[in-house]
Write an enzyme that holds these catalytic residues in place. Structure first.
Site, PDB file in Angstrom:
ATOM      1  N   LYS A   1       0.679  -1.590   0.217  1.00  0.00           N
ATOM      2  CA  LYS A   1       0.480  -0.087  -0.041  1.00  0.00           C
ATOM      3  C   LYS A   1       0.813   1.346  -0.183  1.00  0.00           C
ATOM      4  CE  LYS A   1      -0.741  -0.131   5.066  1.00  0.00           C
ATOM      5  NZ  LYS A   1       0.022   1.656   5.687  1.00  0.00           N
ATOM      6  N   THR A   2       2.372   0.858   1.054  1.00  0.00           N
ATOM      7  CA  THR A   2       3.144   2.645   0.719  1.00  0.00           C
ATOM      8  C   THR A   2       3.505   2.455  -0.299  1.00  0.00           C
ATOM      9  OG1 THR A   2       3.202   2.113   3.127  1.00  0.00           O
ATOM     10  CG2 THR A   2       4.242   3.425   2.027  1.00  0.00           C
TER      11      THR A   2
ATOM     12  N   ASP B   1      -4.044   7.224   4.522  1.00  0.00           N
ATOM     13  CA  ASP B   1      -3.510   5.762   4.826  1.00  0.00           C
ATOM     14  C   ASP B   1      -3.939   4.894   5.436  1.00  0.00           C
ATOM     15  OD1 ASP B   1      -1.715   3.581   4.343  1.00  0.00           O
ATOM     16  OD2 ASP B   1      -0.198   4.881   5.431  1.00  0.00           O
ATOM     17  N   GLU B   2      -3.896   4.184   5.506  1.00  0.00           N
ATOM     18  CA  GLU B   2      -4.759   3.592   7.126  1.00  0.00           C
ATOM     19  C   GLU B   2      -6.371   3.714   7.560  1.00  0.00           C
ATOM     20  OE1 GLU B   2      -3.338   0.372   8.197  1.00  0.00           O
ATOM     21  OE2 GLU B   2      -1.502   0.852   8.162  1.00  0.00           O
TER      22      GLU B   2
ATOM     23  N   GLN C   1      -8.347  -5.260   9.188  1.00  0.00           N
ATOM     24  CA  GLN C   1      -6.884  -4.738  10.090  1.00  0.00           C
ATOM     25  C   GLN C   1      -7.463  -3.776  10.910  1.00  0.00           C
ATOM     26  OE1 GLN C   1      -2.690  -5.092   8.729  1.00  0.00           O
ATOM     27  NE2 GLN C   1      -3.182  -5.310   6.905  1.00  0.00           N
TER      28      GLN C   1
ATOM     29  N   ARG D   1       1.743 -10.203  10.508  1.00  0.00           N
ATOM     30  CA  ARG D   1       3.144  -9.727  10.648  1.00  0.00           C
ATOM     31  C   ARG D   1       4.206 -10.618   9.840  1.00  0.00           C
ATOM     32  NH1 ARG D   1       1.351  -5.594  10.042  1.00  0.00           N
ATOM     33  NH2 ARG D   1      -0.585  -7.321   9.513  1.00  0.00           N
TER      34      ARG D   1
END
Length: 701
Positions: free
Chosen positions: A39-40, A221-222, A252, A634
């Protein structure tokens, strides 16, 4: 803006879904970015694409939730577009709120140098509002309730009108007093950094129009972590043109307890019918075995936008489940696993053997202690992620405020903290009048202390208290300007703290002496740190004295603003990480050990919430399941999930049950259990390597 084409070199190396997200520039876009899906990369490439097609960098805003994420995004954008990235506004939601209020807060009655209060400041004010009778725990409960109301967009009047219990009625009245204090202090809290900009844009059309013209494209973002007020703020920033890209993952969303709501995802297609939804489902982080467990766990949750992660990184090592006798046994087994993998033999051989490649994840902070004990016993260095930085502690921030004020008398936020810490007979009404007076004459609060006409605005007694504070500061500044050398500086600092009664202030503010003593030790350590930097005769480890450059206390105080960077140097330490699941979101490690996965821990205490309505209970379970999903995703190469057959609860031991989420992972039981023989072979190999190394070292050269 230039016509959009798909020929941009910026899309090289992106998968088809990522390319689609980068190239969609003309309207609202929701990018559903699964864990590890890049995503980044999509956000930074889209920033570069917007600049490529002609949008001025200063008209692009990328908003995220942490300073660390903003810094990473800024660096990656710089690598793509060079110096042009410096003009892009890349910041947190709260930093954006500060910018709005610094520039246009005057229409709400805020000075540009308004103070931003931290959690401890707020707790103290609420205790004062209640007459000082409440303990810290109660004041913090009030603080959380008020924060939740603010995040939902409620004012004190709204909260009072909606109060259904006596407690809610009491807190709403406290909220009213609290807001009056903030206004008097020319101060805001963290929630106000969203709520007040929202009010600014809602009520002042000229400000709203100017900011909408500034914002050519907004990337968030997020997005799943946004709360109700952040969503409303976003809508007002983008206006009817709706040039924005929201990047998030409903699987998430784990911050419901602090106001984040999935309603913001539900509302997007309704509020923006032209919304383009793009799913990023290819995972670049984890093996197929790990992703299969993650997909199985999240499967039972209802889906807003169904998706399924996949990877072409291969099957990888099976996800293991360990049943441990108790907490001590669990800690020992996790440490043994770290040692085994680092031994690097047999099936456990891995190219990732540095200590930084390992992470222990748990649901609650208290679970870390026994793992710390076991790691120390094995002489394995570690860090506890999410711990409070030394310079973020309230007592250190108190002292820094005083020192900042000595350096710059016009620092109004520092003035507000110093004059109220410790208390010195200057009440909020006096500070309110002083703030009004300073605003009227456009001068700082410190300058206002000595204005000739102040006596006409405040009672003589209040003016006397303010003058006394001003004289104290002037005397301190004079001494700090002329005090050099470590010994002299330490004497000066300790005398100053004694004169203002700071040690007693700490003991008065804590419910137990042990906590107060710990805070005072931090203060003494800080004074030693300051004194050492004042130079003079310094002894090394052998007791040899050397003369270093002497600096005044004031010169050292001028470097206070740099202190926050000290903690950032710890990021690259080669140590094992211990972290809560919440603090680990957005991070990854080759080897993850997810521990304490028991009913009552993860999911957390669902068996003790029988009085909660069924729909709320279901929502809590869904969020706990998302937390498990975050933990699983993770891991890059290996994942172990452990549970306790017997666990401690208070002073007693209770029979432990494996979390329902372990069954939901639907692992192949023939491979899920870790073979102890495998671990033994790895340990033997390690010991053999050590013995061979010792033999080689003993041979004559």
């Amino acid at each position: 803006m230039n016509p959009v084409s798909a020929s941009s070199t910026l899309t090289v190396g992106l998968n088809p879904a990522q390319q689609e997200a980068v190239l969609h520039l003309g309207g609202p876009c929701l990018v559903l970015a699964g864990a590890g899906s890049g995503k980044t990369r999509v956000i930074t490439h889209k920033i570069a694409r917007l600049i490529e097609v002609g949008l001025a960098p200063e008209r692009i805003a990328a908003i995220t939730f942490t300073n660390k994420a903003a810094a990473e995004m800024r660096e990656r954008a710089r690598q793509l577009v060079g110096k042009g990235a410096q003009k892009v506004l890349i910041c947190t939601f709260h930093a954006l709120g500060v910018r709005l209020l610094r520039e246009d807060g005057a229409v709400l009655g805020l000075k540009p140098k308004f103070s931003i209060l931290d959690s401890d400041d707020i707790t103290g004010i609420l205790k004062d509002c209640a007459g000082g009778t409440a303990d810290i725990a109660t004041a913090r409960q009030w603080q959380w309730t008020i924060s939740a109301w603010k995040n939902a967009g409620l004012t004190a009047a709204d909260a009072l009108a909606q109060a259904q219990t006596d407690d809610e009625h009491t807190i709403a009245l406290l909220m009213q007093q609290y807001q009056e204090r903030l206004s008097a202090y020319q101060a805001v809290d963290f929630d106000d950094l969203i709520g007040l900009p929202l009010k600014l844009l809602q009520q002042h059309s000229e400000v709203r129009t100017r900011w909408q013209q500034k914002m050519g494209h907004v990337l968030v973002d997020e997005y799943q972590d946004t709360n109700a007020t952040q969503y409303e703020l976003l809508k007002l920033l983008v206006g009817e043109r709706a040039r924005f890209t929201a990047v998030g993952d409903d699987d998430q969303s784990i911050y419901g307890w602090r106001g984040a709501t999935l309603d913001n995802l539900r509302k997007l297609p309704i509020d923006f019918p032209a919304l383009q939804v793009i799913k990023l489902e290819q995972n670049y982080r984890s093996t197929s075995a790990i992703l299969r467990a993650a997909n199985n766990v999240i499967g039972p949750n209802p889906k807003l936008f169904p998706k399924k992660l996949w990877s072409d990184l291969g099957e990888g090592e099976p996800v293991r489940v360990l049943a441990c006798d108790n907490e001590e046994h669990e800690a020992e087994r996790m440490v043994a696993r770290i040692v085994s993998i680092r031994a690097g033999s047999g099936p456990l051989a891995s190219p990732h053997k540095e200590l930084r490649d390992f992470c222990l994840l748990y649901r609650a902070n208290h679970q870390a202690r026994l793992f710390e004990v076991a790691l120390r016993k094995a002489q394995i260095p570690y860090k506890v992620s999410g711990g409070t930085s030394f310079f973020d502690r309230a007592e250190i921030k108190d002292l820094c405020a005083w020192l900042r004020l000595l350096v710059n008398n016009d620092d109004d936020p520092a003035f507000m903290r110093a004059i109220t810490t410790p208390k010195r007979g200057v009440g909020h009404q006096t500070l309110a009048a002083l703030g009004t007076f300073a605003s009227q004459y456009k001068i700082s609060l410190f300058e206002a202390l000595f204005a000739h006409s102040l006596s006409a605005a405040l009672p003589a007694r209040a003016v006397g208290s303010l003058h006394e504070f001003g004289r104290t500061l002037n005397e301190l500044e004079h001494r700090a300007r002329h005090t050099t050398g470590a010994d002299n500086a330490r004497t000066f600092l300790m005398e100053w703290l004694k004169d203002i009664g700071y040690e007693q202030h700490l003991y008065d503010g804590e419910d137990n002496e042990k906590a107060a003593a710990a805070r005072w030790n931090n203060v003494v350590e800080f004074c030693d740190w300051m004194a050492q930097r004042c130079g003079g005769q310094v002894a090394d480890a052998a007791g040899v004295h050397t003369e270093t450059e002497r600096k005044t206390v004031l010169e050292v105080a001028q470097t206070i603003a740099l202190l926050s960077t000290i903690s950032e140097r710890e990021q690259d330490q080669n140590v094992v990480t211990l972290s809560t699941l919440h603090a680990a979101k957005g991070l990854e490690w080759p080897h993850v050990m997810l521990v304490g996965v028991n009913e009552g821990l993860l999911p957390f205490k669902l068996d003790e919430t029988a009085d909660v309505p069924a729909d709320q209970l279901a929502q809590r379970l869904e969020e706990e399941r998302r937390l498990m999903y975050v933990g699983i995703t993770r891991a890059r190469n290996s994942l172990v999930v452990s549970w306790l057959k017997r666990r401690k609860k208070g002073r007693e031991f209770i029979t432990g049950k494996p979390s329902r989420f372990i069954a939901e992972m639907a692992l192949d039981q023939s491979t899920a259990r870790e073979d102890p023989r495998e671990k033994l072979r790895a340990l033997r190999a390690e010991f053999a390597q050590r013995a061979q190394a010792a033999t080689n070292a003993a041979k004559p050269t």
